[in-house]
Design an enzyme around this catalytic site. Structure first.
Site, PDB file in Angstrom:
ATOM      1  CG  ASN A   9      18.276 -11.469  -2.290  1.00  0.00           C
ATOM      2  OD1 ASN A   9      17.984 -11.023  -0.995  1.00  0.00           O
ATOM      3  ND2 ASN A   9      17.397 -11.439  -3.244  1.00  0.00           N
ATOM      4  CE  LYS A  11      16.300 -14.917  -3.317  1.00  0.00           C
ATOM      5  NZ  LYS A  11      15.834 -15.538  -4.532  1.00  0.00           N
ATOM      6  CG  HIS A  97      13.785 -10.171  -5.609  1.00  0.00           C
ATOM      7  ND1 HIS A  97      13.042 -11.358  -5.473  1.00  0.00           N
ATOM      8  CD2 HIS A  97      15.006 -10.660  -5.965  1.00  0.00           C
ATOM      9  CE1 HIS A  97      13.685 -12.468  -5.944  1.00  0.00           C
ATOM     10  NE2 HIS A  97      15.110 -11.758  -6.009  1.00  0.00           N
ATOM     11  CD  GLU A  99      12.241 -14.418  -3.966  1.00  0.00           C
ATOM     12  OE1 GLU A  99      12.835 -13.886  -3.155  1.00  0.00           O
ATOM     13  OE2 GLU A  99      12.752 -15.216  -4.545  1.00  0.00           O
ATOM     14  CD  GLU A 169      17.175 -11.684  -9.076  1.00  0.00           C
ATOM     15  OE1 GLU A 169      18.374 -12.222  -8.888  1.00  0.00           O
ATOM     16  OE2 GLU A 169      16.351 -11.560  -8.638  1.00  0.00           O
ATOM     17  N   GLY A 175      15.838 -19.882  -7.948  1.00  0.00           N
ATOM     18  CA  GLY A 175      16.028 -21.139  -7.093  1.00  0.00           C
ATOM     19  C   GLY A 175      15.587 -22.204  -7.543  1.00  0.00           C
ATOM     20  CB  SER A 215      20.025 -21.214 -10.843  1.00  0.00           C
ATOM     21  OG  SER A 215      18.637 -21.310 -10.155  1.00  0.00           O
TER      22      SER A 215
HETATM   23  P1  13P Z   1      18.840 -18.199  -6.548  1.00  0.00           P
HETATM   24  O1  13P Z   1      20.196 -17.581  -6.708  1.00  0.00           O
HETATM   25  O2  13P Z   1      18.651 -18.690  -5.377  1.00  0.00           O
HETATM   26  O3  13P Z   1      18.162 -18.701  -7.931  1.00  0.00           O
HETATM   27  O4  13P Z   1      18.016 -16.613  -6.373  1.00  0.00           O
HETATM   28  C1  13P Z   1      18.292 -15.623  -7.277  1.00  0.00           C
HETATM   29  C2  13P Z   1      17.731 -14.456  -6.805  1.00  0.00           C
HETATM   30  O5  13P Z   1      16.559 -14.229  -6.689  1.00  0.00           O
HETATM   31  C3  13P Z   1      18.579 -13.341  -6.320  1.00  0.00           C
HETATM   32  O6  13P Z   1      17.899 -12.038  -5.838  1.00  0.00           O
END
Ligand code: 13P
Length: 253
Positions: A9, A11, A97, A99, A169, A175, A215
């Site tokens: 992903n 982003k 997601h 976010e 997640e 992150g 992560s």
């Molecule tokens: P990270 O791997 O950067 O923690 O992000 C995870 C994520 O949100 C994947 O959709």
């Protein structure tokens, strides 16, 4: 065996030129996937066509969108519909997601609409669930994620549910570099599978791939993916570095 999936992903990262190079570098590693393995590149909308044509001749490598709108079409300036994704040959889409939920106010009900639109357009949704830190600290994460599944997915019949992909997640792990331990991941994935089993039966629950996200790195993927109910990962930061994502693909069961 259930599908084992490494999903990148990206982003809102990378220029088009960086994106092309990253895809090339990952594909140049020539990792032969087995029939139960799948690699997804969830890329920004402007890169979907490029990515789709890059993976076209690769066995079990596929492109995915990161989102779609919850209405079929209409006056929604700047938005992209599931039908549009289907019309350019995109067969996978991340839905819900954290976010999107947090920054764009997406609710469980809206996500149910997105799921329906994806399915109506032959797009496999990668449905995300996961609890914020406060919920984890209160110890109520199991009920929290069960409600996310129930509200957005449990209107669907069993034959559809068995074709979905779920990603767990935990928001506190995204992150932050603070990965869930493999015990925490396994415990939650087992819980999610039992929630699906209660609604649809064990056979259906055993078919649904449940990915871990938060992560995932080259150095922890093997241990996480080794858990019985963890069927791969949804990877943010580490998917932006070819060498790291290559190791993550290699860590698939
Ligand atoms: P990270 O791997 O950067 O923690 O992000 C995870 C994520 O949100 C994947 O959709």
């Amino acid at each position: 065996m259930r599908k084992q999936i490494a999903a990148a992903n990206w982003k809102m990262n990378l220029t088009f030129q960086q994106a092309e190079k990253l895809i090339d570098d990952v594909l140049d590693a020539n990792i032969m996937l087995s029939s139960n393995q799948l690699v997804l590149f969830a890329v920004p909308y402007p890169y979907l066509l490029m990515t789709r044509s890059d993976v076209e001749d690769e066995y079990n490598y596929e492109v995915a969108a990161q989102n779609c709108h919850h209405e079929k079409s209409g006056a929604y300036t700047g938005e992209v519909s599931a039908g549009m994704l289907h019309s350019i040959g995109v067969n996978y889409c991340i839905v819900g997601h954290s976010e999107r939920r947090e920054y764009f106010g997406e609710t469980n009900t809206m996500l149910a609409e997105k799921i329906n639109l994806c399915l109506g357009n032959k797009i496999v949704p990668v449905f995300c669930c996961g609890e914020p830190l406060a919920v984890r600290e209160a110890g109520t994460q199991n009920n929290f994620v069960a409600k996310q599944l129930a509200d957005s997915l449990f209107h669907l019949p069993a034959e559809i549910i068995r074709g979905l992909i779920i990603a767990y997640e935990p928001i506190w792990a995204i992150g932050t570099g603070k990965t869930a331990t493999s015990e925490q991941a396994q415990e939650m994935h087992h819980h999610l599978r039992s929630v699906i089993a209660r609604q649809y039966g064990t056979a259906v629950a055993n078919e649904v791939p449940i990915l871990y996200g938060g992560s995932v790195k080259a150095n922890n993927a093997k241990e996480l993916f080794g858990c019985a109910d963890v069927d791969g990962g949804l990877v943010g930061g580490a998917s932006l570095v070819a060498a790291d994502f290559i190791e993550i693909i290699k860590a698939l069961k």
